[in-house]
Design an enzyme around this catalytic site. Structure first.
Site, short mmCIF file in Angstrom:
data_model
loop_
_atom_site.label_atom_id
_atom_site.label_comp_id
_atom_site.label_asym_id
_atom_site.label_seq_id
_atom_site.Cartn_x
_atom_site.Cartn_y
_atom_site.Cartn_z
N ARG A 65 -5.67 6.86 -22.56
CA ARG A 65 -4.55 5.96 -22.97
C ARG A 65 -4.07 6.39 -24.18
O ARG A 65 -3.53 7.39 -24.13
CB ARG A 65 -5.24 4.41 -22.65
CG ARG A 65 -4.29 3.37 -22.67
CD ARG A 65 -5.02 2.11 -22.24
NE ARG A 65 -5.85 1.38 -23.25
CZ ARG A 65 -6.36 0.33 -23.47
NH1 ARG A 65 -6.25 -0.45 -22.50
NH2 ARG A 65 -7.05 0.10 -24.44
N MET B 251 3.49 -24.46 -8.05
CA MET B 251 4.13 -24.07 -9.40
C MET B 251 3.69 -24.82 -10.59
O MET B 251 3.42 -24.38 -11.61
CB MET B 251 5.57 -23.96 -9.20
CG MET B 251 6.28 -23.43 -10.65
SD MET B 251 7.97 -23.03 -10.46
CE MET B 251 8.42 -22.66 -12.17
N TYR C 286 1.80 -26.92 -0.10
CA TYR C 286 2.43 -26.05 0.65
C TYR C 286 1.56 -25.35 1.74
O TYR C 286 0.50 -24.97 1.50
CB TYR C 286 3.04 -24.99 -0.53
CG TYR C 286 4.18 -25.40 -1.14
CD1 TYR C 286 5.41 -25.90 -0.45
CD2 TYR C 286 3.99 -25.32 -2.46
CE1 TYR C 286 6.34 -26.27 -1.43
CE2 TYR C 286 5.11 -25.41 -3.36
CZ TYR C 286 6.20 -26.14 -2.83
OH TYR C 286 7.34 -26.59 -3.73
N LYS D 40 -4.66 -9.81 -30.68
CA LYS D 40 -3.31 -9.41 -30.05
C LYS D 40 -3.10 -10.38 -29.06
O LYS D 40 -3.83 -11.42 -28.73
CB LYS D 40 -3.41 -7.82 -29.62
CG LYS D 40 -4.70 -7.97 -28.65
CD LYS D 40 -4.80 -6.49 -28.11
CE LYS D 40 -6.15 -6.48 -27.19
NZ LYS D 40 -6.28 -5.15 -26.76
#
Length: 348
Positions: free
Chosen positions: A132, A296, A248, A38
C-alpha cells in the site's frame, strides 16, 4: 432561538475510550501509545476524542490528510504531535510547510519534494509487505531519506488480526530498514499488532479500531469496552395482524399478531441492509429483533414483550462491534465509520 434535536443519537462512553487506550498502552511494554483519529476518529468526533486522550496522557495522533489536520491543528499544544498518514502531495505543500503537523512521507517523490522545499521534521512510512503506501523496504531507503529529519520511521502490519507468518516477516524487514535509517523513533503496531506482544511495539504504537470498541483479536475481547451505542427514537407503535407483511418487498410475514415500533434509523444513517432480519434494538434488558428490511430512514422492531414502549421513547441499538459484524457481514471498521452525520453525538 429554537433548538432542534435529532431523533438519532450516539451515546459515547468517554470512560470506556480512556480505559481502552490505557489497556493498549500497557500492552506496549513501555512504548508510547498514540491514537489514530483519522476519519473523524472513526466517526466519533476527532476533536473531542483528541481532547480526552490528550488529557489522559496521549501525545501522538494520526490523521489521513491535511484537511483533517487543519481541523485539529488548533488543539496542538506544546508536546502534542500530529502526523498526516497520506504524506504531502504537491497541492498540500504550502499548508504542510507552515503547519505544526508532520507529513508521513511514503514515496520517493514526496521525500524529494519535502527535502527540496526545506521541510522540517517528518515521518517516513516503509512498505514491508502490505503493498500500500510506503518506500519499498528492498530499496535504498537510507539513501533516499538522507538529510531528512525523521521523527518516526513507521510501517504497517497487513494481517496482525490473524495468526500468519507475514507479521513476523514484516517485523524482520522493518528492523532491517530501521537499523540503516536515522530516526528518533520506530513504530509498527496498530491495534491488532499491539496484541501480538511487546516485540512489535518498538517506540510508539498506533491503535485505532480498539480505542473505539473494536476487538482486533480474540485475546483482547475481555479488555476492550464498548464505546459507541446508537440510539433511535420511536416514531410510531403499531399492531401488525397475522398474515400481514412488514417493509419493502414484504420480506417478513407476521406468523401471529405482533406489536412493532418504527424507529427513525436506516441505511442513510449507516445502519445498513445487512441488519435486515438480523439486527436488534435493546430495552429493559430485552432484545427486540428487527423485522423485515432496513430501509433508507426507517426500521421496525418487535416490541410485543414490552407494552409500555411508545412514541417518543428511545431504544438502544445492539451495536457491540464483533457481534454486529457477525450479524451484518460488515467489518468492525465499516460499522463505525458508516454511522452518519444525522446522529447527535452525546458523550457521557
Amino acid at each position: 432561538m429554537i433548538s432542534l434535536f435529532a431523533p438519532l443519537r450516539l451515546r459515547l462512553d468517554g470512560a470506556a475510550l480512556l480505559s481502552n487506550w490505557r489497556w493498549l498502552a500497557k500492552q506496549g511494554g513501555g512504548a508510547a501509545c498514540g491514537a489514530a483519529i483519522k476519519a473523524d476518529s472513526y466517526g466519533l468526533g476527532a476533536a473531542e476524542v483528541m481532547r480526552r486522550l490528550t488529557a489522559a496522557g496521549c501525545r501522538d495522533f494520526f490523521v489521513s490528510n491535511w484537511i483533517e489536520a487543519a481541523a485539529l491543528e488548533p488543539l496542538l499544544d506544546e508536546g502534542i504531535g500530529l502526523s498526516v498518514l497520506h504524506g504531502a502531495r504537491k497541492e498540500d505543500m504550502a499548508y504542510a510547510l507552515a503547519s505544526r503537523a508532520r507529513p508521513v512521507l511514503s514515496t520517493p517523490e514526496q521525500v524529494t519534494r519535502w527535502r527540496e522545499a526545506g521541510g522540517g521534521a517528518c515521518d517516513v512510512m516503509i512498505d514491508t509487505g502490505m503493498n500500500r503506501l510506503g518506500l519499498d523496504w528492498r530499496g535504498d531507503v537510507a539513501g533516499w531519506t538522507q538529510g531528512l529529519r525523521i521523527e518516526t520511521l513507521a510501517s504497517h502490519l497487513a494481517s496482525a488480526d490473524e495468526d500468519t507468518p507475514l507479521s513476523a516477516l514484516q517485523r524482520e524487514r522493518f528492523v532491517a530498514v530501521k537499523d540503516k535509517v536515522t530516526a528518533r523513533r520506530a513504530s509498527l503496531a496498530n491495534s491488532a499488532g499491539i496484541c501480538l506482544g511487546a516485540d512489535y511495539a518498538f517506540d510508539l504504537t498506533r491503535p485505532g479500531l480498539a480505542l473505539y470498541g473494536g476487538v482486533p483479536r480474540t485475546d483482547a475481547a475481555e479488555h476492550i469496552r464498548q464505546v459507541v451505542t446508537p440510539q433511535a427514537q420511536v416514531l410510531q407503535r403499531r399492531r401488525v395482524i397475522a398474515g400481514d407483511t412488514i417493509g419493502y418487498n414484504a420480506t417478513f410475514t407476521a406468523p401471529a399478531d405482533v406489536e412493532i415500533a418504527v424507529l427513525n434509523l436506516g441505511y442513510a444513517d449507516g445502519y445498513l441492509r445487512g441488519f435486515s432480519g438480523r439486527g436488534a434494538a435493546v430495552a429493559e434488558g430485552q432484545e427486540l429483533p428487527v423485522l423485515g428490511r432496513v430501509s433508507m430512514d426507517l426500521l421496525a422492531v418487535d416490541v410485543s414483550a414490552l407494552p409500555d414502549i411508545a412514541e417518543g421513547d428511545w431504544l438502544d441499538i445492539d451495536y457491540r462491534l464483533p457481534d454486529a459484524a457477525a450479524a451484518s457481514g460488515l467489518s468492525q471498521y465499516e460499522l463505525l465509520t458508516a454511522l452518519g452525520r444525522r446522529f447527535d453525538r452525546v458523550w457521557a
